[in-house]
Design a protein around this motif. Structure first.
Motif, mmCIF file in Angstrom:
data_model
loop_
_atom_site.group_PDB
_atom_site.id
_atom_site.type_symbol
_atom_site.label_atom_id
_atom_site.label_comp_id
_atom_site.label_asym_id
_atom_site.label_seq_id
_atom_site.Cartn_x
_atom_site.Cartn_y
_atom_site.Cartn_z
ATOM 1 N N ILE A 234 -0.387 6.872 -0.673
ATOM 2 C CA ILE A 234 -0.181 6.185 0.427
ATOM 3 C C ILE A 234 -0.731 5.107 1.354
ATOM 4 C CG2 ILE A 234 2.168 7.369 -0.100
ATOM 5 C CD1 ILE A 234 1.458 8.710 2.947
ATOM 6 N N SER A 235 -0.341 4.314 1.778
ATOM 7 C CA SER A 235 -1.468 4.041 3.308
ATOM 8 C C SER A 235 0.087 4.025 4.264
ATOM 9 C CB SER A 235 -0.869 2.593 3.008
ATOM 10 O OG SER A 235 -2.048 1.700 4.174
ATOM 11 N N LEU A 236 -1.018 4.982 5.187
ATOM 12 C CA LEU A 236 -0.270 5.849 6.115
ATOM 13 C C LEU A 236 -0.560 4.550 7.796
ATOM 14 C CD1 LEU A 236 1.825 7.960 7.550
ATOM 15 C CD2 LEU A 236 -0.901 8.920 7.899
ATOM 16 N N ASP A 237 0.845 4.133 8.644
ATOM 17 C CA ASP A 237 0.200 3.591 9.902
ATOM 18 C C ASP A 237 0.257 4.903 10.611
ATOM 19 O OD1 ASP A 237 0.171 2.745 12.179
ATOM 20 O OD2 ASP A 237 2.166 1.168 12.144
ATOM 21 N N TYR A 238 -0.573 6.034 10.879
ATOM 22 C CA TYR A 238 -0.614 6.876 12.009
ATOM 23 C C TYR A 238 -0.491 6.404 12.685
ATOM 24 C CZ TYR A 238 -4.947 5.467 13.557
ATOM 25 O OH TYR A 238 -5.835 4.825 14.462
ATOM 26 N N LYS A 239 -0.020 5.245 13.774
ATOM 27 C CA LYS A 239 0.060 5.244 15.116
ATOM 28 C C LYS A 239 1.816 5.632 14.941
ATOM 29 C CE LYS A 239 -3.614 2.403 15.786
ATOM 30 N NZ LYS A 239 -4.474 0.438 16.419
ATOM 31 N N GLN A 240 2.525 5.181 13.798
ATOM 32 C CA GLN A 240 4.003 4.922 13.819
ATOM 33 C C GLN A 240 4.553 5.848 13.047
ATOM 34 O OE1 GLN A 240 5.271 2.168 16.111
ATOM 35 N NE2 GLN A 240 3.400 1.547 16.499
ATOM 36 N N ASN A 241 3.605 6.723 12.700
ATOM 37 C CA ASN A 241 4.304 7.624 11.828
ATOM 38 C C ASN A 241 5.048 7.548 10.955
ATOM 39 O OD1 ASN A 241 4.266 10.441 10.843
ATOM 40 N ND2 ASN A 241 5.941 10.897 12.172
ATOM 41 N N ARG A 242 4.308 6.118 10.945
ATOM 42 C CA ARG A 242 5.251 5.220 9.118
ATOM 43 C C ARG A 242 4.775 4.894 8.006
ATOM 44 N NH1 ARG A 242 6.053 -0.539 8.031
ATOM 45 N NH2 ARG A 242 4.269 -0.630 9.902
ATOM 46 N N VAL A 243 4.852 5.218 6.840
ATOM 47 C CA VAL A 243 4.673 5.451 5.805
ATOM 48 C C VAL A 243 4.508 3.246 4.997
ATOM 49 C CG1 VAL A 243 4.259 5.338 2.678
ATOM 50 C CG2 VAL A 243 4.544 7.198 4.206
ATOM 51 N N VAL A 244 3.780 3.017 5.267
ATOM 52 C CA VAL A 244 3.675 1.520 5.060
ATOM 53 C C VAL A 244 3.319 1.125 3.643
ATOM 54 C CG1 VAL A 244 2.203 -0.813 5.077
ATOM 55 C CG2 VAL A 244 1.868 1.339 6.687
ATOM 56 N N ARG A 245 3.044 1.459 2.197
ATOM 57 C CA ARG A 245 3.555 1.265 0.705
ATOM 58 C C ARG A 245 2.802 2.464 0.230
ATOM 59 N NH1 ARG A 245 -0.773 -3.778 -0.645
ATOM 60 N NH2 ARG A 245 0.776 -3.547 -2.483
ATOM 61 N N GLU A 246 3.500 2.360 -0.940
ATOM 62 C CA GLU A 246 2.878 3.769 -2.044
ATOM 63 C C GLU A 246 2.189 2.725 -2.619
ATOM 64 O OE1 GLU A 246 4.529 7.652 -4.315
ATOM 65 O OE2 GLU A 246 5.284 6.389 -2.818
ATOM 66 N N PHE A 247 1.060 3.445 -3.492
ATOM 67 C CA PHE A 247 0.634 3.033 -4.401
ATOM 68 C C PHE A 247 1.235 3.139 -5.421
ATOM 69 C CE2 PHE A 247 -2.373 2.408 -0.546
ATOM 70 C CZ PHE A 247 -2.831 1.372 -0.517
ATOM 71 N N PRO A 248 0.815 2.975 -7.114
ATOM 72 C CA PRO A 248 1.009 3.647 -7.605
ATOM 73 C C PRO A 248 0.502 4.984 -8.555
ATOM 74 C CG PRO A 248 0.435 1.086 -8.113
ATOM 75 C CD PRO A 248 -0.210 1.448 -7.036
ATOM 76 N N SER A 249 0.815 5.406 -9.379
ATOM 77 C CA SER A 249 0.548 6.991 -10.015
ATOM 78 C C SER A 249 -0.421 6.747 -9.812
ATOM 79 C CB SER A 249 0.994 8.119 -10.132
ATOM 80 O OG SER A 249 2.618 8.062 -9.470
ATOM 81 N N ILE A 250 -1.725 7.391 -10.288
ATOM 82 C CA ILE A 250 -2.998 7.147 -10.511
ATOM 83 C C ILE A 250 -2.336 7.607 -12.418
ATOM 84 C CG2 ILE A 250 -4.108 9.821 -10.222
ATOM 85 C CD1 ILE A 250 -6.157 8.284 -10.553
ATOM 86 N N THR A 251 -3.525 6.335 -13.078
ATOM 87 C CA THR A 251 -3.173 6.982 -14.698
ATOM 88 C C THR A 251 -3.511 8.641 -15.103
ATOM 89 O OG1 THR A 251 -3.586 4.550 -15.014
ATOM 90 C CG2 THR A 251 -3.022 6.173 -16.716
ATOM 91 N N ALA A 252 -2.561 8.705 -15.958
ATOM 92 C CA ALA A 252 -3.010 9.809 -16.725
ATOM 93 C C ALA A 252 -2.370 10.985 -15.803
ATOM 94 C CB ALA A 252 -4.620 10.533 -16.632
ATOM 95 N N ASP A 253 -2.130 11.650 -16.045
ATOM 96 C CA ASP A 253 -1.182 13.364 -15.011
ATOM 97 C C ASP A 253 -1.821 14.527 -14.281
ATOM 98 O OD1 ASP A 253 0.919 13.825 -14.270
ATOM 99 O OD2 ASP A 253 1.274 15.773 -15.119
#
Length: 543
Positions: A234-253
């Motif tokens: 994820i990308s976290l805006d720690y100043k606002q305690n807010r997740v800005v975006r979630e990225f795709p999971s890395i390929t393969a598990d």
């Protein structure tokens, strides 16, 4: 008399062995040198300071180390189940210039803790286990024997064991996660951040064996934090305690965080181009590998690496394979902008006795190399570096390597991978003598180092090629533990004119970083790179 003479001679030989480098293994793929057969502790954690001394420390709850505290000092810990009165050191300060070290006194347990360096150069070390899990410790650099650890018990609001630290643009440190801690907090704390802040992402990424400890954290150019845990990011805006975006999971598990223990770097940020941020994650272990290793079934580690440009509008993972599978390795940014992947095992996971098949050959990865041939396999080390090993970049471009103790206690006999108290240095191929004619040597820098302020660097080189092959870059050294170099980053600075100012002497104009988000304030190593060959670094402080 003869017996006494022989004993005295043996004693002198042992001193020499532990005081001077032993024979180096030299090859075209780099050189390995043994610096000390034993420094007395296993280097689980490492940090290079701006006085060219490296702080190393282990844990305190396993019994005595092989390094005595000076002046009859001892630590008395009634809560310690192994050794309540301990007169041995579990930390030391290593001088890279003299190849000497001295013991430090760490009072509380630093097992699996985290750290960062403040803008003034002070090391702040956070958390640990047992009596150390809420403790902050500081160490101010010194050039005599006056500095030592200072403990601040109870400073942390939560138990921080297997947490990750990141230095922030405003000079503070954020401390993220830890075992069963789905939150973060700040150092120093203030009225607005005196407690912890919930982060649901850390709870979501915890599985049966966690695999989200020591999350990979990188400061992005927009000021937000890239946080990777298990297989998600994820990308976290720690100043606002807010997740800005979630990225795709890395390929393969394959999980990538402790105990599956891959590694990660933020690739160099180049100020000469439109600003991009690209994260690389390599290695790890298959899902379920921890449980199977406990039963004596050692799965092959992951050999995959993923790169993601997090500044893209629609970022996605680009995958490629390392030459060999790897778990518990360290990824260190070299002055050239390449990445060395070093230490680790070929199967199993992190944890007591559950890693197998040491991988002794470092791999150097060229981010801008031709696809499918970016990896180069280097000369092998003679010593396996398994669980609880570490590595850091040194000022002269070598990589310092130490540690390896996959046992609850120090164990030197009757085990497959004995506790290793030695210290080695790996010299990448760019340090080979045949490159000396094109190796730049920094003479001086004319200005204090400030954001957006131009300055010039004077350097000498015996055989100069052309301006297009000269760059100026800064490196923030890492706090390395458990396969992750916290706070590690490189910025390639803008350069303009370069001209000759004397015989074999040149001057290049560069511009300080554009923002504190790209390079937080503090100490950096500045390198000049000419035709792919780096100078030694010079310490600079961004004001």
């Amino acid at each position: 008399m003869v017996t006494f003479f022989l004993l005295a001679l043996l004693f002198i030989l042992l001193l020499l062995l532990n005081s001077f480098p032993a024979m180096c293994q030299i090859g075209r793929e780099g050189e390995w040198c043994l610096l000390h057969a034993s420094i007395g502790i296993s280097a689980m954690h490492m940090q290079l300071l701006h006085n060219n001394k490296v702080v190393m420390f282990d844990r305190t709850d396993f019994g005595p180390s092989n390094l005595s505290l000076p002046y009859g000092r001892c630590r008395y810990v009634p809560s310690d189940n192994v050794l309540k009165n301990d007169c041995t050191a579990h930390s030391l300060l290593y001088d890279t210039g003299t190849n000497t070290f001295r013991p430090l006194m760490v009072e509380t347990d630093t097992w699996c803790s985290s750290g960062s360096v403040l803008p003034d150069g002070m090391l702040v070390q956070t958390g640990g286990y047992n009596d150390g899990d809420h403790v902050v410790r500081t160490l101010a650099p010194c050039n005599d024997e006056s500095c030592d650890w200072v403990d601040f018990p109870g400073y942390l609001s939560e138990r921080r064991w297997y947490a990750t630290n990141q230095r922030l643009p405003d000079g503070r440190i954020i401390i993220i996660g830890g075992r069963r801690q789905f939150n973060y907090e700040f150092y120093p704390r203030n009225s607005e951040s005196s407690s912890s802040f919930w982060l649901e992402f850390l709870r979501e990424t915890r599985d049966d064996h966690e695999n989200n400890l020591y999350p990979f954290v990188h400061l992005l150019p927009d000021g937000n934090l890239f946080i990777f845990a298990n297989t998600r990011a994820i990308s976290l805006d720690y100043k606002q305690n807010r997740v800005v975006r979630e990225f795709p999971s890395i390929t393969a598990d394959d999980p990538r965080n402790y105990p599956s223990s891959g590694s990660s770097v933020l690739l160099p940020i180049d100020e000469n181009e439109p600003i991009e941020a690209e994260v690389m994650v390599c290695g790890g272990a298959p899902r379920g590998a921890f449980s199977r290793a406990k039963q004596g079934i050692f799965d092959a580690a992951s050999r995959s690496c993923g790169r993601i440009k997090v500044t893209d509008e629609n970022p996605s993972w680009a995958m490629e394979d390392m030459p060999m599978p790897r778990v518990m390795s360290d990824m260190i940014l070299l002055p050239t902008g390449d990445v060395v992947i070093i230490n680790g095992a070929g199967s199993g996971t992190a944890g007591w006795e559950i890693g197998q098949n040491p991988v002794t050959r470092p791999v150097i990865y060229k981010p801008h190399g031709v696809e499918d041939i970016r990896f180069s396999v280097m000369s092998p080390a003679t010593r396996p570096r398994m669980y609880h090993s570490s590595a850091v970049l040194l000022t002269d471009g070598r990589v310092l390597v130490g540690g390896s103790n996959p046992h609850p206690y120090y164990n030197f006999t009757g085990v497959q991978y004995p506790t290793d108290l030695s210290l080695e240095a790996y010299s990448p191929p760019y340090l080979r003598p045949e490159y000396d004619p094109i190796r730049p040597r920094i003479m001086n820098i004319n200005e204090s180092f400030r954001y957006m302020q131009s300055f010039w660097v004077t350097f000498t080189v015996l055989r100069f090629l052309k301006l297009s092959v000269v760059s100026v870059r800064i490196v923030a050294p890492s706090f390395t533990t458990h396969s992750f170099g916290m706070n590690q980053r490189m910025v390639v600075l803008k350069t303009s004119e370069l001209y000759c100012v004397g015989s074999e002497e040149y001057r290049v104009t560069a511009i300080g970083p554009s923002t504190a988000e790209i390079a937080p304030p503090g100490y950096y190593l500045l390198f000049v790179v000419h035709a792919g060959i780096p100078s030694s670094g010079m310490w600079m402080k961004i004001q």
